[in-house]
Write a protein that holds these residues in place. Sequence first.
Motif, PDB file in Angstrom:
ATOM      1  N   ILE A   8       0.843  -1.403  -0.075  1.00  0.00           N
ATOM      2  CA  ILE A   8      -0.259   0.098  -0.009  1.00  0.00           C
ATOM      3  C   ILE A   8       1.260   1.343   0.432  1.00  0.00           C
ATOM      4  O   ILE A   8       0.349   2.151  -0.427  1.00  0.00           O
ATOM      5  CB  ILE A   8      -0.732  -0.001   1.078  1.00  0.00           C
ATOM      6  CG1 ILE A   8      -1.927  -1.114   1.115  1.00  0.00           C
ATOM      7  CG2 ILE A   8      -1.798   1.270   1.560  1.00  0.00           C
ATOM      8  CD1 ILE A   8      -2.645  -1.986   2.807  1.00  0.00           C
ATOM      9  N   ALA A  16      -1.767   2.114  11.126  1.00  0.00           N
ATOM     10  CA  ALA A  16      -2.431   2.380  10.006  1.00  0.00           C
ATOM     11  C   ALA A  16      -4.170   1.705  10.743  1.00  0.00           C
ATOM     12  O   ALA A  16      -3.723   1.146  12.257  1.00  0.00           O
ATOM     13  CB  ALA A  16      -2.092   0.556   9.497  1.00  0.00           C
ATOM     14  N   ASP A  17      -5.192   2.481  10.747  1.00  0.00           N
ATOM     15  CA  ASP A  17      -6.312   2.026  11.052  1.00  0.00           C
ATOM     16  C   ASP A  17      -7.121   1.301  10.342  1.00  0.00           C
ATOM     17  O   ASP A  17      -7.453   1.992   9.579  1.00  0.00           O
ATOM     18  CB  ASP A  17      -7.201   2.760  11.912  1.00  0.00           C
ATOM     19  CG  ASP A  17      -8.331   2.932  12.781  1.00  0.00           C
ATOM     20  OD1 ASP A  17      -8.340   1.285  13.058  1.00  0.00           O
ATOM     21  OD2 ASP A  17      -8.657   3.493  12.584  1.00  0.00           O
ATOM     22  N   VAL A  18      -7.958  -0.305  10.108  1.00  0.00           N
ATOM     23  CA  VAL A  18      -8.625  -0.566   8.590  1.00  0.00           C
ATOM     24  C   VAL A  18      -9.706  -1.045   9.367  1.00  0.00           C
ATOM     25  O   VAL A  18     -10.078  -1.292  10.258  1.00  0.00           O
ATOM     26  CB  VAL A  18      -8.091  -2.134   9.174  1.00  0.00           C
ATOM     27  CG1 VAL A  18      -8.746  -2.617   7.687  1.00  0.00           C
ATOM     28  CG2 VAL A  18      -6.329  -1.652   8.741  1.00  0.00           C
ATOM     29  N   LYS A  19     -11.025  -0.502   9.089  1.00  0.00           N
ATOM     30  CA  LYS A  19     -12.072  -0.424   8.805  1.00  0.00           C
ATOM     31  C   LYS A  19     -12.817  -0.983   7.689  1.00  0.00           C
ATOM     32  O   LYS A  19     -12.560  -0.365   5.998  1.00  0.00           O
ATOM     33  CB  LYS A  19     -13.011   0.734   8.947  1.00  0.00           C
ATOM     34  CG  LYS A  19     -14.262   0.427   8.315  1.00  0.00           C
ATOM     35  CD  LYS A  19     -15.609  -0.369   9.796  1.00  0.00           C
ATOM     36  CE  LYS A  19     -16.422  -0.067   9.419  1.00  0.00           C
ATOM     37  NZ  LYS A  19     -16.866  -0.950  11.219  1.00  0.00           N
ATOM     38  N   ALA A  25     -11.401  -2.873   2.098  1.00  0.00           N
ATOM     39  CA  ALA A  25     -11.549  -2.426   3.238  1.00  0.00           C
ATOM     40  C   ALA A  25     -10.154  -1.023   2.984  1.00  0.00           C
ATOM     41  O   ALA A  25      -9.311  -0.584   2.348  1.00  0.00           O
ATOM     42  CB  ALA A  25      -9.512  -3.317   3.671  1.00  0.00           C
ATOM     43  N   HIS A  26     -10.585  -0.309   3.962  1.00  0.00           N
ATOM     44  CA  HIS A  26     -10.385   1.067   3.883  1.00  0.00           C
ATOM     45  C   HIS A  26      -9.105   1.314   4.979  1.00  0.00           C
ATOM     46  O   HIS A  26      -9.351   0.738   5.947  1.00  0.00           O
ATOM     47  CB  HIS A  26     -11.180   2.420   4.013  1.00  0.00           C
ATOM     48  CG  HIS A  26     -12.329   2.107   3.490  1.00  0.00           C
ATOM     49  ND1 HIS A  26     -12.615   2.225   1.951  1.00  0.00           N
ATOM     50  CD2 HIS A  26     -13.628   1.275   3.941  1.00  0.00           C
ATOM     51  CE1 HIS A  26     -13.592   2.376   1.373  1.00  0.00           C
ATOM     52  NE2 HIS A  26     -14.612   1.990   2.262  1.00  0.00           N
ATOM     53  N   VAL A  27      -7.907   1.993   4.873  1.00  0.00           N
ATOM     54  CA  VAL A  27      -6.291   1.803   5.260  1.00  0.00           C
ATOM     55  C   VAL A  27      -6.704   3.722   5.125  1.00  0.00           C
ATOM     56  O   VAL A  27      -6.060   3.655   4.181  1.00  0.00           O
ATOM     57  CB  VAL A  27      -5.868   0.847   4.802  1.00  0.00           C
ATOM     58  CG1 VAL A  27      -5.083   0.892   5.899  1.00  0.00           C
ATOM     59  CG2 VAL A  27      -5.922  -0.685   4.877  1.00  0.00           C
ATOM     60  N   LEU A  29      -3.740   5.306   6.276  1.00  0.00           N
ATOM     61  CA  LEU A  29      -2.162   5.840   7.340  1.00  0.00           C
ATOM     62  C   LEU A  29      -1.907   7.175   7.667  1.00  0.00           C
ATOM     63  O   LEU A  29      -1.423   7.869   6.679  1.00  0.00           O
ATOM     64  CB  LEU A  29      -1.569   4.978   5.360  1.00  0.00           C
ATOM     65  CG  LEU A  29      -2.036   4.135   4.616  1.00  0.00           C
ATOM     66  CD1 LEU A  29      -1.499   4.255   2.760  1.00  0.00           C
ATOM     67  CD2 LEU A  29      -1.335   2.810   4.836  1.00  0.00           C
ATOM     68  N   THR A  39      -7.538   2.012   0.107  1.00  0.00           N
ATOM     69  CA  THR A  39      -9.163   1.814  -0.199  1.00  0.00           C
ATOM     70  C   THR A  39      -8.843   0.591  -0.923  1.00  0.00           C
ATOM     71  O   THR A  39      -8.321   0.206  -2.254  1.00  0.00           O
ATOM     72  CB  THR A  39      -9.923   2.041  -0.454  1.00  0.00           C
ATOM     73  OG1 THR A  39     -10.386   3.151  -0.066  1.00  0.00           O
ATOM     74  CG2 THR A  39     -11.304   1.048  -0.366  1.00  0.00           C
ATOM     75  N   THR A  71      -8.435   8.660  13.784  1.00  0.00           N
ATOM     76  CA  THR A  71      -8.916   6.243  13.827  1.00  0.00           C
ATOM     77  C   THR A  71     -10.111   7.018  12.881  1.00  0.00           C
ATOM     78  O   THR A  71     -10.495   7.869  12.690  1.00  0.00           O
ATOM     79  CB  THR A  71      -9.766   6.110  14.763  1.00  0.00           C
ATOM     80  OG1 THR A  71     -10.327   7.277  15.985  1.00  0.00           O
ATOM     81  CG2 THR A  71      -8.109   5.344  15.706  1.00  0.00           C
TER      82      THR A  71
END
Length: 284
Positions: A8, A16-19, A25-27, A29, A39, A71
């Motif tokens: 990425i 990283a925070d991932v949703k 998967a939205h990341v 950075l 994404t 976040t």
Amino acid sequence: SWTQTQRITTNSSVHADVKLVGDLAHVLLFDGANTQLATLQYDLADNRFEAWAARPQLVNLPLDSGVETATIEVDSTGRMWVASDVTSTVVVRYSDGLYTSWSAPITVASGIKSDDISTIIAMPNNQIGVFWSNQNTKLFGFRLHADGTNPTLWSADERPASQSALSVGAGMADDHMHLAVTSDGTLYAAVKTSYDKSPYPKMALLVRRPNGTWDNLYAVDTGGTRPTIIVSEAAGKVLMAYESNEGGGDILYRETAFGAVNLSPVKVMISGSLADVTTAKVTS
């Protein structure tokens, strides 16, 4: 063993925070004012995540200079939110569509210490919640926004479990926190206190019931740091894990069934000199 399937970023300083939303998967950075958003989309045929065809490029996310943490969450309308904290305020920004253009910051809380942080969570009743620490008031804070309404409209600060706050050490609030929520709207917050004095808890669990009331604080451990929490509706359990010592140690945990909180004895999850326990941002 692990096989790298997608790079990425080459920026080694990001956090990283991932949703995960469906097959996307939205990341986030996170790198201060240089934060970006990636994404990825899961490709069933290739059995891997690949760049999102609708927006394969990284997006610059305009955070403030001096920001400490950030976040992300996605609400029931598909709007993405980012919560961040800088100097003395907690702010949110939002974006729609392909998440390429972001709003101006909206202040959710003010008067915090520069060391305080925040986090954001999507609630199952079509609301977004922001939780933060305030080491000046020695309390935690929490506000809600109804999905689809004016983005500047937020509920009053609920001051989570403030009825349990004690005048001990530097107070109840410290800048370590992690949230998880069940489908009925019960919110669990794993937090660290600033009591810093035995026999008062350093690791604690806060619980917000679906009717909006907060239970009294649940003491988890007189030591520990960097807690995380996960809920499993399949197992009907809540598990809180944390690092046993500042600077590294065993990963410990306690768990309870849903409903009335009845914490198990402290158990060792992984022994060693370990830190930064984390988990997936999902309810299983």
